[in-house]
Design an enzyme around this catalytic site. Sequence first.
Site, short mmCIF file in Angstrom:
data_model
loop_
_atom_site.label_atom_id
_atom_site.label_comp_id
_atom_site.label_asym_id
_atom_site.label_seq_id
_atom_site.Cartn_x
_atom_site.Cartn_y
_atom_site.Cartn_z
CG HIS A 59 -27.37 78.92 -21.14
ND1 HIS A 59 -27.13 79.59 -22.73
CD2 HIS A 59 -27.11 80.08 -19.85
CE1 HIS A 59 -26.44 80.46 -22.26
NE2 HIS A 59 -26.55 80.79 -20.97
CG ASP B 130 -25.85 81.59 -12.37
OD1 ASP B 130 -24.91 82.74 -12.24
OD2 ASP B 130 -27.08 82.17 -13.50
N1 ACO Z 1 -35.84 73.01 -13.81
C1 ACO Z 1 -36.31 72.76 -14.47
N2 ACO Z 1 -36.87 72.59 -15.92
C2 ACO Z 1 -36.91 73.39 -16.67
C3 ACO Z 1 -35.42 74.55 -15.89
C4 ACO Z 1 -35.43 74.44 -14.82
N3 ACO Z 1 -33.77 75.13 -14.49
N4 ACO Z 1 -34.92 74.97 -16.79
C5 ACO Z 1 -35.64 75.18 -17.69
N5 ACO Z 1 -36.99 73.74 -17.43
C6 ACO Z 1 -37.79 73.05 -17.96
C7 ACO Z 1 -39.02 73.77 -18.80
O1 ACO Z 1 -39.90 73.88 -16.97
C8 ACO Z 1 -39.87 73.79 -19.70
O2 ACO Z 1 -40.00 72.38 -19.85
P1 ACO Z 1 -41.30 72.03 -20.79
O3 ACO Z 1 -40.85 71.64 -22.23
O4 ACO Z 1 -42.14 71.24 -20.50
O5 ACO Z 1 -41.95 72.91 -20.60
C9 ACO Z 1 -38.26 73.58 -20.74
O6 ACO Z 1 -37.41 73.11 -19.99
C10 ACO Z 1 -37.33 74.69 -21.67
O7 ACO Z 1 -38.49 75.88 -20.49
P2 ACO Z 1 -37.68 77.48 -21.15
O8 ACO Z 1 -38.31 78.28 -19.87
O9 ACO Z 1 -38.25 77.31 -22.27
O10 ACO Z 1 -36.38 77.22 -21.36
P3 ACO Z 1 -35.91 78.83 -22.08
O11 ACO Z 1 -33.94 78.55 -22.96
O12 ACO Z 1 -36.36 79.41 -21.95
O13 ACO Z 1 -34.93 79.20 -20.86
C11 ACO Z 1 -33.44 79.85 -18.62
C12 ACO Z 1 -33.66 78.96 -20.24
C13 ACO Z 1 -34.00 80.77 -18.18
C14 ACO Z 1 -32.31 79.82 -17.94
C15 ACO Z 1 -34.69 78.68 -17.29
O14 ACO Z 1 -33.14 76.91 -18.13
C16 ACO Z 1 -33.67 78.50 -16.46
O15 ACO Z 1 -35.43 79.26 -15.39
N6 ACO Z 1 -33.70 78.53 -15.73
C17 ACO Z 1 -33.35 78.39 -14.57
C18 ACO Z 1 -33.25 79.90 -14.46
C19 ACO Z 1 -30.62 79.84 -14.18
O16 ACO Z 1 -30.18 79.18 -13.44
N7 ACO Z 1 -30.74 80.92 -15.01
C20 ACO Z 1 -29.21 81.03 -15.08
C21 ACO Z 1 -29.18 80.84 -16.62
S1 ACO Z 1 -27.88 81.55 -16.95
C22 ACO Z 1 -27.37 83.56 -16.61
O17 ACO Z 1 -28.50 83.99 -16.80
C23 ACO Z 1 -26.06 83.60 -16.66
#
Ligand code: ACO
Length: 453
Positions: A315, A372
């Site tokens: 998140h 979620d």
């Molecule tokens: N699974 C595996 N790795 C992940 C995940 C995940 N769900 N989320 C983030 N990471 C990793 C990224 O690959 C990145 O790794 P790195 O540093 O090696 O490159 C690191 O964690 C940071 O990721 P970002 O994309 O910069 O994190 P951000 O805060 O921008 O993204 C988000 C948040 C979009 C929610 C992300 O965690 C994600 O894509 N999760 C899956 C989708 C999801 O569940 N969305 C619902 C969010 S809650 C809502 O909207 C109600």
Amino acid sequence: MDMTQVNVPAETQTATLHLPGQPPFDMAVTVGTENEHAFDVTQLRSNTGYITLDNGYGNTGSCTSAITYIDGDKGILRYRGYPIEQLAVNSSFVEVAWLLIYGELPTPQQLRRFRQLLTEHEMLHEGLRHHFEGFPPSAHPMAMLSAMINASSCYHPELIENDDEENFMASAAKLMSKVRTIAAFSFKKSLGQPIVYPHPEKSYCRNFLHMMFSIPYAPYEPSPEVLGAFMKFLILHADHEQNCSTSTVRMVCSSGANLFASVAAGVCALWGPLHGGANQSAIEMLQKIYASGESVKTIVEQVKEKKFRLMGFGHRVYKSYDPRAIILKQALQDLLKRTGQEDPLMDIAMELEEVALTDDYFISRSLYPNVDFYSGLILRNIGIPVNMFTVMFAIGRIPGWIAHWYEQRRSGGRIFRPRQVYTGATERNYLSIEERNGCANDLGCDAAYLRGI
Ligand code: ACO
């Protein structure tokens, strides 16, 4: 070389920015009621020529707001100061909606009046109902929801033209009530079943489940467990401060657009798989894992190799367990226990959580289950089909969007207009089509043909 320096002495209300070759620039510091600090960069560009660059707005406050407080490090979520844990146990969705929109828990009279308005507005205009016939059966319910919310404003021009207090309350009640009817009608449409009209004696959530699952001569009556779990789902989705869809609602509102148009835009923003669409993606991921027969350990390894993301994990704000996920996980466990249902996907989810939370990849990136991860499992066990999941999120989020629209409108704030750092070509002269690379291709250099003359 350190080009810039920002000093924010704790005891003053001013931050000073030191830019190379420029006199110090003072910015007012705004301190929130939970001691959040922000310095105001509104005058930065006009005084220094600089703007702030914040890709994804992760560090940008676009407004001040008194609606919802989140502390992502501590896993805190409060609506109007009330902890989400207390509201989930004691409140109803309609009461929470009032709280979010108007800032206080309603008096019995206010609650009664609001419920009455919701009932009065639950029917769709017959003209609007006919719009459903124009959609193909395969239409995604989020597309229908957004289109129908916008279309419904055509039937209430008086509300669009005038947003005084009384009209606003009517608009808010109309929107909240009709969204539920639109969602249920679009579900029936996708099944090819006859539409079930709302029942004026049923409460908000009960009425929705009735419109979703009743069929002629077989009325549906939810069990208390199903009703309770669904109500919690809606309450926990009701607001979440400046996320992608809510910021969209505020942005559209800032142009002076009406409530229906702004919320229709919010629905579109919510649709994406990184936002509201994640509940659908999370359940689809669990279904795939189940069908593949792969072990959870193998799946986690693939995630770590970046083959895919674990949907329902991570998140932007919560860097600890999402408090909504804790409540929903418990609600799901209670639902399954009391109804005696079994769900193999729940077993996979629990195992995934256990493996991920002890793995350094997830620990070092502060990746925990978000709302979620378990919400889709709740919906699935209530009988809601996967392609309706994001619509359920939208129904829950309507009060939050209304509250933010109202706050934005009343703030008298300026139209939202971010800046950018331009990285494209600098000025250059137009090239005639004959002068461009690739001219000698199959089409030849027949300039007249290429210009469509
Ligand atoms: N699974 C595996 N790795 C992940 C995940 C995940 N769900 N989320 C983030 N990471 C990793 C990224 O690959 C990145 O790794 P790195 O540093 O090696 O490159 C690191 O964690 C940071 O990721 P970002 O994309 O910069 O994190 P951000 O805060 O921008 O993204 C988000 C948040 C979009 C929610 C992300 O965690 C994600 O894509 N999760 C899956 C989708 C999801 O569940 N969305 C619902 C969010 S809650 C809502 O909207 C109600």
